[in-house]
Design a protein around this motif. Structure first.
Motif, PDB file in Angstrom:
ATOM      1  N   UNK A  97       0.851  -1.193   0.000  1.00 32.65           N
ATOM      2  CA  UNK A  97       0.000   0.000   0.000  1.00 32.65           C
ATOM      3  C   UNK A  97       0.889   1.246   0.000  1.00 32.65           C
ATOM      4  N   UNK A  98       0.759   2.144  -0.979  1.00 31.29           N
ATOM      5  CA  UNK A  98       1.629   3.323  -1.046  1.00 31.29           C
ATOM      6  C   UNK A  98       1.425   4.290   0.119  1.00 31.29           C
ATOM      7  N   UNK A  99       0.265   4.174   0.810  1.00 35.70           N
ATOM      8  CA  UNK A  99      -0.016   5.123   1.900  1.00 35.70           C
ATOM      9  C   UNK A  99       0.607   4.730   3.228  1.00 35.70           C
ATOM     10  N   UNK A 100       0.995   3.442   3.387  1.00 36.60           N
ATOM     11  CA  UNK A 100       1.503   3.049   4.707  1.00 36.60           C
ATOM     12  C   UNK A 100       2.763   2.188   4.634  1.00 36.60           C
ATOM     13  N   UNK A 101       3.418   2.132   3.486  1.00 35.75           N
ATOM     14  CA  UNK A 101       4.627   1.310   3.417  1.00 35.75           C
ATOM     15  C   UNK A 101       5.760   2.023   4.141  1.00 35.75           C
ATOM     16  N   UNK A 102       6.625   1.241   4.762  1.00 33.95           N
ATOM     17  CA  UNK A 102       7.722   1.794   5.543  1.00 33.95           C
ATOM     18  C   UNK A 102       8.906   0.829   5.496  1.00 33.95           C
ATOM     19  N   UNK A 103      10.138   1.350   5.670  1.00 32.01           N
ATOM     20  CA  UNK A 103      11.325   0.469   5.646  1.00 32.01           C
ATOM     21  C   UNK A 103      11.324  -0.484   6.834  1.00 32.01           C
ATOM     22  N   UNK A 104      11.876  -1.668   6.613  1.00 30.05           N
ATOM     23  CA  UNK A 104      12.008  -2.642   7.689  1.00 30.05           C
ATOM     24  C   UNK A 104      13.415  -3.243   7.600  1.00 30.05           C
ATOM     25  N   UNK A 105      14.129  -3.353   8.730  1.00 33.37           N
ATOM     26  CA  UNK A 105      15.497  -3.883   8.678  1.00 33.37           C
ATOM     27  C   UNK A 105      15.506  -5.373   8.353  1.00 33.37           C
ATOM     28  N   UNK A 106      16.303  -5.768   7.364  1.00 38.06           N
ATOM     29  CA  UNK A 106      16.449  -7.182   6.976  1.00 38.06           C
ATOM     30  C   UNK A 106      17.938  -7.483   6.842  1.00 38.06           C
ATOM     31  N   UNK A 107      18.472  -8.492   7.536  1.00 35.39           N
ATOM     32  CA  UNK A 107      19.899  -8.819   7.430  1.00 35.39           C
ATOM     33  C   UNK A 107      20.281  -9.151   5.986  1.00 35.39           C
ATOM     34  N   UNK A 108      21.472  -8.722   5.584  1.00 36.03           N
ATOM     35  CA  UNK A 108      21.955  -8.987   4.223  1.00 36.03           C
ATOM     36  C   UNK A 108      21.979 -10.486   3.936  1.00 36.03           C
ATOM     37  N   UNK A 109      22.291 -11.297   4.946  1.00 34.38           N
ATOM     38  CA  UNK A 109      22.363 -12.742   4.760  1.00 34.38           C
ATOM     39  C   UNK A 109      21.003 -13.330   4.359  1.00 34.38           C
ATOM     40  N   UNK A 110      19.938 -12.779   4.937  1.00 36.22           N
ATOM     41  CA  UNK A 110      18.583 -13.241   4.599  1.00 36.22           C
ATOM     42  C   UNK A 110      18.291 -12.990   3.128  1.00 36.22           C
ATOM     43  N   UNK A 111      18.700 -11.816   2.643  1.00 32.02           N
ATOM     44  CA  UNK A 111      18.486 -11.480   1.230  1.00 32.02           C
ATOM     45  C   UNK A 111      19.288 -12.407   0.327  1.00 32.02           C
TER      46      UNK A 111
END
Length: 576
Positions: A467-481
């Motif tokens: 949703x463009x109205x409520x999206x926000x950054x969330x921390x994700x470890x590089x290893x998970x990616x």
């Protein structure tokens, strides 16, 4: 009168846009053709076809007519102001009253040149009318939000209390002895009618794709599928299960006395402002009663612009190049509900010209498209895909679309058609693009026929958009990616977003869906692999070496761009 006025208004607006070089005369003609086929306003058709951005159109209209613009999504309208304009008038003219100052009423319109609408509003309200401009989409949303009936599920449930003594209730040992007249009477009770209507309208408001009405041993459950995920919305009283099912059967012209066999039907609902909604109805006998599933088909929401489906740049180039070849076969693969039909319709829309003959064999026909000869399959009388294909070849075809290749006979005729100067589009149920080759070979098609007839294979899945109205950054470890397929050197470049949940997206964090594609052009090297009997994995490796992006790669690109979430990438695509 209103239609002729709208036609003149559309023509005038179109001419202004051409004069300002915002669209071309050919684009205007195409939009007017679409408008004649499906209704709606010319501005909506131009933005739906991708010829013009909604905000660009609004800015042009505001400048052209010297009136301010308004963003209705950021504006809360006073209920007292809304009562000044009846719902019928607002929906007929696509206007929303937004403010009152003394004897002057300010209304939002998408076309300020519609003098007929302004005069009608003056007559109805007995007030002076000021006009501001808003986008077609925001006006439609506002009409749904403010003018839809305020009756809630709770209000309807209160109505059943009055029928408490007379409502039908059936025990298990009398299931087979239900009187059809009793069923008809209970299905016609006002609260039942209201409840069913409310379920249908609520599903439309929430942009559901399916409604599930499910009876279990001691409860009845209603669920909506929204953006590919099922949500429970209510549990009506258990004793109403037969009445609700019967009401839906009556609406879709099915036999309410037949409760032992599956049935299929259709409901057509007029929504106002010229919009119609189709519901495809399927009734299935289960252990505790009949389960009803309704598929919602809204032609006005059919996305025919290929650039908005979710293609990566190179994938779109490859797909369009294959589309514009004079002959050959294009296959789109994926599970049920992955958007294959929408992709095929957008491809047909691109190819649909007066100079070509386009025929389709579909089961079922989901949307009718002007200029295309669509045939509904009827297995009961022997009209299947193979029979339809044979008939098409006697109808001087240029382009043929087959809903699905299910067997050797259909595959054989489709391949021969592709080799004899026809462009053939179809679908298969496979997990990815390379495995479609093995599927055709397993059906019995010779490798040299597959290699020479198939020009492109595409696989696709649908992921939910944040949703463009409520999206926000969330921390994700590089290893998970890295573990889900992101190259280690790129992991630090990703800013992963999530949907927090807000009123706009009903607290789900998602709004709408977009496709991720795996597009595999069948060039000379891939043909060699097919002829040499290469495995699916070998074909996939060669395609990736040539630049093909897999479904997971495409989903990760959407993740990087902030379009979707990490959860959606993992849910919708398999690791490479």
């Amino acid at each position: 009168m209103a239609n002729s006025t709208q036609d003149r208004s559309s023509s005038r607006l179109g001419e202004l846009l051409v004069r300002e070089k915002l669209i071309t005369p050919m684009q205007l003609r195409r939009a007017l053709e679409e408008q004649r086929g499906s209704g709606g306003r010319i501005g909506h058709q131009l933005t739906k076809l991708g010829y013009l951005d909604e905000n660009e159109l609004t800015a042009f209209l505001a400048k052209q007519y010297g009136v301010p613009s308004i963003n209705l999504n950021e504006f809360e309208i006073d209920p007292e102001v809304l009562r000044l304009v009846p719902r019928e008038v607002a929906t007929r003219h696509q206007v929303i009253p937004v403010n009152r100052t003394g004897n002057t009423l300010t209304v939002a319109m998408s076309d300020p040149s519609n003098i007929y609408a302004v005069d009608d509003l003056k007559f109805v309200t007995n007030m002076n009318i000021d006009v501001v401009v808003a986008t077609d989409g925001s006006i439609m949303e506002a009409l749904d939000r403010y003018y839809t009936s305020n009756v809630s599920f709770d209000d309807v449930m209160e109505g059943f209390q009055e029928l408490e003594g007379e409502s039908l209730e059936f025990t298990d040992d009398m299931e087979e002895d239900i009187n059809v007249l009793d069923l008809e009477k209970s299905a016609g009770d006002a609260p039942v009618v209201k409840l069913v209507n409310l379920i249908l309208l609520d599903a439309i408001r929430k942009n559901a794709s399916d409604i599930h009405c499910e009876p279990y041993e001691k409860q009845l459950r209603i669920r909506y599928r929204i953006d590919g995920v099922l949500y429970e919305v209510m549990k009506p009283p258990f004793k109403l299960r037969h009445a609700i099912t019967s009401r839906l059967k009556i609406m879709s012209n099915l036999d309410i006395a037949e409760r032992r066999l599956p049935q299929d039907g259709r409901i057509k609902m007029k929504m106002g402002r010229g919009k119609e909604m189709d519901f495809r109805v399927s009734v299935l006998p289960t252990m505790w009663g009949e389960k009803v599933v309704l598929r919602l088909l809204d032609k006005s929401n059919l996305q025919l612009d290929m650039t908005k489906l979710g293609f990566e740049d190179q994938a779109l180039v490859d797909f369009k190049e294959a589309l514009h070849r004079p002959y050959g076969m294009i296959l789109i693969t994926g599970p049920t509900g992955s958007g294959k039909t929408t992709t095929l319709y957008s491809a047909l829309s691109e190819l649909n010209k007066t100079s070509v003959n386009v025929s389709t064999a579909e089961d079922p026909i989901e949307y009718n498209l002007f200029g295309i000869n669509q045939v509904q399959m009827q297995e009961a009388i022997g009209l299947n895909f193979a029979t339809a294909l044979r008939a098409f070849l006697r109808q001087d075809p240029d382009i043929i679309m087959v809903g699905e290749i299910r067997d050797f006979e259909t595959a054989e005729i489709a391949v021969k058609a592709a080799l004899t100067g026809h462009l053939v589009l179809s679908t298969l149920h496979t997990n990815d693009a390379p495995s479609s080759v093995s599927r055709l070979l397993n059906m019995g098609i010779e490798p040299f026929l597959v290699a020479s007839s198939v020009h492109l294979i595409g696989a696709q899945r649908l992921v939910r958009k944040l949703c463009p109205d409520c999206r926000e950054p969330v921390p994700v470890p590089a290893q998970t990616l890295v573990e889900i397929g992101v190259p280690p050197e790129e992991a630090e470049e990703y800013t992963v977003l999530r949907g927090k949940g807000c009123r706009t997206c009903s607290n789900t964090g998602y709004r709408g869906r977009i496709a991720v594609f795996e597009i595999m052009p069948v060039g000379d090297e891939i043909r060699e692999f097919i002829l040499n009997g290469a495995s699916t994995m070998e074909i996939k490796r060669e395609a990736i070496r040539q630049g093909m992006k897999t479904l997971r790669m495409s989903a990760l690109a959407k993740l990087k761009d902030g379009v979707t979430s990490l959860d959606e990438v993992v849910r919708a695509t398999a690791p490479d």
